[in-house]
Write a protein that holds these residues in place. Structure first.
Motif, PDB file in Angstrom:
ATOM      1  N   LYS A 128      -0.135   4.728   4.825  1.00 34.56           N
ATOM      2  CA  LYS A 128      -0.756   3.092   5.386  1.00 34.56           C
ATOM      3  C   LYS A 128      -1.503   2.966   5.329  1.00 34.56           C
ATOM      4  O   LYS A 128      -2.094   2.590   5.110  1.00 34.56           O
ATOM      5  CB  LYS A 128       0.427   3.282   7.001  1.00 34.56           C
ATOM      6  N   LEU A 169      -3.079   2.714   1.886  1.00 36.40           N
ATOM      7  CA  LEU A 169      -2.342   1.128   1.556  1.00 36.40           C
ATOM      8  C   LEU A 169      -2.997  -0.160   2.341  1.00 36.40           C
ATOM      9  O   LEU A 169      -3.513  -1.499   1.898  1.00 36.40           O
ATOM     10  CB  LEU A 169      -0.445   0.894   2.079  1.00 36.40           C
ATOM     11  N   ILE A 170      -3.101  -0.279   3.645  1.00 40.50           N
ATOM     12  CA  ILE A 170      -4.046  -1.126   3.941  1.00 40.50           C
ATOM     13  C   ILE A 170      -5.765  -1.490   3.063  1.00 40.50           C
ATOM     14  O   ILE A 170      -6.178  -2.414   3.282  1.00 40.50           O
ATOM     15  CB  ILE A 170      -3.934  -0.670   5.496  1.00 40.50           C
ATOM     16  N   LEU A 197      -4.864  -2.726  -0.076  1.00 43.74           N
ATOM     17  CA  LEU A 197      -4.874  -4.174   0.210  1.00 43.74           C
ATOM     18  C   LEU A 197      -5.581  -5.577   1.051  1.00 43.74           C
ATOM     19  O   LEU A 197      -5.353  -6.093   0.690  1.00 43.74           O
ATOM     20  CB  LEU A 197      -3.631  -4.271   1.036  1.00 43.74           C
ATOM     21  N   GLY A 225      -2.356  -8.977   7.289  1.00 49.59           N
ATOM     22  CA  GLY A 225      -1.804  -7.968   6.627  1.00 49.59           C
ATOM     23  C   GLY A 225      -1.242  -5.762   6.814  1.00 49.59           C
ATOM     24  O   GLY A 225      -0.769  -5.479   6.767  1.00 49.59           O
ATOM     25  N   TRP A 269       1.417  -6.955   9.146  1.00 44.39           N
ATOM     26  CA  TRP A 269       2.780  -6.487   8.959  1.00 44.39           C
ATOM     27  C   TRP A 269       2.965  -5.622   8.045  1.00 44.39           C
ATOM     28  O   TRP A 269       4.439  -4.873   7.766  1.00 44.39           O
ATOM     29  CB  TRP A 269       3.234  -7.969   7.334  1.00 44.39           C
ATOM     30  N   THR A 270       2.082  -4.911   7.601  1.00 41.89           N
ATOM     31  CA  THR A 270       1.887  -3.173   7.067  1.00 41.89           C
ATOM     32  C   THR A 270       2.704  -2.275   7.864  1.00 41.89           C
ATOM     33  O   THR A 270       3.719  -1.376   7.556  1.00 41.89           O
ATOM     34  CB  THR A 270       1.539  -2.981   6.258  1.00 41.89           C
ATOM     35  N   PRO A 300       6.546  -4.625   9.828  1.00 35.40           N
ATOM     36  CA  PRO A 300       7.498  -5.407   8.911  1.00 35.40           C
ATOM     37  C   PRO A 300       8.306  -6.363   9.455  1.00 35.40           C
ATOM     38  O   PRO A 300       8.653  -7.596   9.341  1.00 35.40           O
ATOM     39  CB  PRO A 300       7.935  -4.602   8.115  1.00 35.40           C
TER      40      PRO A 300
END
Length: 69
Positions: free
Chosen positions: A8, A11-12, A15, A58, A61-62, A65
């Protein structure tokens, strides 16, 4: 859905980096000889400040969700 915290976080960061890179109008600023160095840094600062809410959305929401519905 990503379960691992490390994935996670990656990914954050990815993004957030993509958002900042996409939102920078660098080709128009760098290729324009009439833009001074102080204006360049001012524009970069404004873009950075404007990006903060979008990066926060972002991240939210990651992590959650269900907030998107």
């Amino acid at each position: 859905m990503i379960k691992n915290r490390k994935d996670k976080a990656k990914l954050i960061i990815l993004l957030g980096g993509i958002w900042i890179i996409v939102s920078l109008p660098l080709p128009w600023i760098i290729n324009n000889p009439t833009v001074s160095e102080s204006s360049f840094y001012t524009i970069l600062g404004i873009i950075g400040i404007m990006s903060i809410p979008f990066i926060a959305l972002g991240i939210a929401w990651t992590l959650k969700p269900e907030l998107t519905t």
